[in-house]
Enzyme design. Sequence first.
Site, mmCIF file in Angstrom:
data_model
loop_
_atom_site.group_PDB
_atom_site.id
_atom_site.type_symbol
_atom_site.label_atom_id
_atom_site.label_comp_id
_atom_site.label_asym_id
_atom_site.label_seq_id
_atom_site.Cartn_x
_atom_site.Cartn_y
_atom_site.Cartn_z
ATOM 1 N N ASN A 99 0.830 -1.201 0.000
ATOM 2 C CA ASN A 99 0.000 0.000 0.000
ATOM 3 C C ASN A 99 0.865 1.252 0.000
ATOM 4 O O ASN A 99 2.051 1.216 -0.298
ATOM 5 C CB ASN A 99 -0.916 -0.013 1.222
ATOM 6 C CG ASN A 99 -0.142 0.099 2.514
ATOM 7 O OD1 ASN A 99 0.911 -0.528 2.662
ATOM 8 N ND2 ASN A 99 -0.622 0.889 3.458
ATOM 9 N N CYS A 133 2.104 2.900 2.422
ATOM 10 C CA CYS A 133 3.174 2.951 3.424
ATOM 11 C C CYS A 133 3.867 1.606 3.619
ATOM 12 O O CYS A 133 4.558 1.405 4.622
ATOM 13 C CB CYS A 133 2.611 3.460 4.753
ATOM 14 S SG CYS A 133 1.865 5.098 4.635
ATOM 15 N N GLU A 165 3.030 -1.430 4.524
ATOM 16 C CA GLU A 165 2.792 -2.388 5.596
ATOM 17 C C GLU A 165 1.645 -3.357 5.311
ATOM 18 O O GLU A 165 1.459 -4.323 6.050
ATOM 19 C CB GLU A 165 2.525 -1.665 6.920
ATOM 20 C CG GLU A 165 1.103 -1.131 7.124
ATOM 21 C CD GLU A 165 0.868 0.211 6.475
ATOM 22 O OE1 GLU A 165 -0.120 0.888 6.822
ATOM 23 O OE2 GLU A 165 1.658 0.596 5.604
#
Length: 952
Positions: free
Chosen positions: A582, A584, A586
């Site tokens: 995604n 970021c 994670e």
Amino acid sequence: MHTLSAHQNNPAASAFELAAIIPGQLRVIKRNGTLVPYTDDKISIAITKAFLDVEGGTAAASSRVHETVARLTAQISATFRRRMPSGGSLHIEEIQDQVELELMRAGEHKVAREYVIYREAHAAARRQREAQAKAQVAASDEALLYVTGKDGQRKPLDTKRLQTLLMEACTGLAEVDAKRIEHEAIKNLYDGVAEADVSTALVMTARALVEQEPNYSQVTARLLLDSLRSEALGFLGLAERATSGEMGELYPQALGVYVAKGIELELLDPALAAFDLDRLGLALQHERDQQFTYLGLQTLYDRYFIHKDKVRFELPQLFFMRVAMGLALNEADKNARAIEFYNLLSSFDYMASTPTLFNAGTLRPQLSSCYLTTVPDDLSGIYNAIHDNAMLSKFAGGLGNDWTCVRALGSPIKGTNGQSQGVVPFLKVVNDTAVAVNQGGKRKGAVCAYLEIWHLDIEEFLELRKNTGDDRRRTHDMNTANWIPDLFMQRVFDDGDWTLFSPCDVPDLHDLTGQAFASRYAEYEQMAQNGQIKLHKRLNAKDLWRKMLSMLFETGHPWLTFKDPCNLRSPQQHVGRVHSSNLCTEITLNTSADEIAVCNLGSVNLLRHIEDGKLNVTRLERTVKTAVRMLDNVIDINYYAVPQARNSNLKHRPVGLGLMGFQDALYQQGIAYASQEAVEFADESMELISYFAISASCDLADERGCYQTFDGSLWSQGILPLDSLQLLAQQRGEKYLQVDRTERLDWQALRERVKRGLRNSNLMAIAPTATISNIVGVSQSIEPTYQNLYVKSNLSGEFTVINPYLVHELKRRGLWDKVMVNDLKYYDGSLQKIERIPADLKALYATAFEVEPRWLVEAASRRQKWIDQAQSLNLYINEASGKKLDLTYRMAWYLGLKTTYYLRALAATSAEKSTVTTGTLNAVAAGGDSALQAAPVPPACSIDNPDCEACQ
């Protein structure tokens, strides 16, 4: 909200609010509270006058003195601009302190002495004037100041109420002085000052003391609450103003009025009126308002509180209860659950993600954090995907797009008999869409594009963030990431070749993983050699790897994420493939044409679970159990902007429980980040969170049923995250995987229970917590301390950030004084060059660039074995070189990490401080490996970049 013209008419109260209105420039707060632009000439004049007093007119006019004055002035200005790269406000005393310090460092002791005498003389004169003014007041028995109320009437300053506010603000905090704040604030007021601006003066005064004592940050927040209470309670018609103590009675009354007003204004869900608001009002704990730091409360006020026409009528405990009610709407006993959720949030034991905090309990409850999509290889599908991006971004979602399926530059277009322009032109459209659709007007749109590195457009993709070249093929406002199969890393290790293809020629590669991918890829390479695939390119794997690292160092992108660990350890590999992460890095969930993956996030505050120097396991279990329930509720309550997201989320019910405050937890235990003890604590704490989260999801499955696609999952086979490491090892080979597999808990019993059913397909992911950690006042996510003292600038203004653990330890050892503050500023928050700091403190309070990256990677590896998704891992590398980057990222893959996030790199050679006039706190200077001549890396979202807050 005051306008700029209002500030111009009332200069003495302008500094606090104007700091957020005019970002990007340095300003000076004068002693009377007025705010003026920072200029070099006044510093130059002051230093020159000191030379005149010592050396006389002729000598002071010499070229030596002129050059010395110019050099010192430049050094002083460079110091402030380096410390506050995004602009900010400096008190006049702070500037004069720096002048004095630079004179001493330059060896101009006589001039420095004259400057000190000059300052003291003026200070004595001010004290005399103040004493005379007080004497006159005492003699006439009149009030010291008159203030102007909202109605325009003048009245005496209510000193008794002012003292009550200060007493409440300082209660329970060590080494803060209410009298000092009162004295300094009143000095900066003027006769006829607006009554509302008295609170501003108190806030400004307390805020200036934060660097001397971190507890003043809480004092500042408590004083700020006075203005917030007046604004909200006045709007609700409950009171014009109130002290903290009076909120014990006002909060229970306020909840019902607030909910009714929010529903009337069509800002809150009418379903909130069905709660027992009297019962919930009595559950509000007004004293929890006192927990905030200044940064945390100001952030809430500016960006989270419900408002009408820019008037905030939400207060902290109303805010937390609104979110709790919004998450309890479908509960059988919704009042009890709302109170349970409220207690978890308001205690700071756990915090929901930013979209949940924004939208829970509102008419449009878009509570999820990030969305993952796969873009198909046809024009309609591509523009449908861009439309989905816009709709998801509108309602505060961060985006991760998989672009690997789109054919490469030069590929044939069957319908037109032409040639494709490849991926890059479409990414330019994605970039501009993210700028245009800015998450509901609350923050910038945020998107990350992923491309698998066998794609023929990969070399252009690597250069998307460069500041040179054709700007039509550049994307300056979006993030990019490489999606890397294990086979590529193995060829890098073995110094093999690598072949690039267009996906229209190798359509099945993107869905293949592990040995199946390696086998099919080799077949395609053979076909290319035989001339059966015309469009391809063969190059050395190490050369491509070096370019990936070089671009990462130069532009901060693309990030490095690893396809096979994400897929081979995915519990949902029986129903699809993970095609990207995604925004970021994670989240690792399946995507397809029919499914847009959705991540629903929240984070445990580790600091709140450290008691007497160790982890309180009972409290942690209680927190995790309630948190998982709240996250599961998000899935059913959530507003879905596109149907593919609803389909995916309701079918698989994934959530992502993470953590924050890891560094604070280490401080509380006296553990240095760069230590084996820290690695072991990372392992232990994540094992507990994982165990309790899986157990909680089993409980929910017993109560609510399993998720739809449970059968056939790794969970249904009793294969837990720790066990999935063996699946990765079998495919990759033990030669290329080294992960500690120690376990402490009774996992076998849990395995048997999990086989019977689980509520959520995925349970854990560590997000960056860019904003929510500010709200609760802890270090972000799993980050090491960036600096022990710096000024943070974001959309809420500027804030002095100082390490409270360090300050209190230095005070305990008798080492905290004015000189230490100045030394910390001079050395950019580092202790390493301050000689009087003991070695044990230098180790314990080492900052991010002083922690060898291997410690970050090893701690992440220990966490990753317990996590079914991934973690946002920033890597900090000092004296960066090609060799260091190569070693660090190979190690990340070798130790089983699924993804990495930002690279924060400092080159081996940095500019001298005296020549630095601009730049960011973590700017990169060219040096080191000749292949890594770097431009400044964009600031990390964990430090100073509000663009990356979509996750949290």
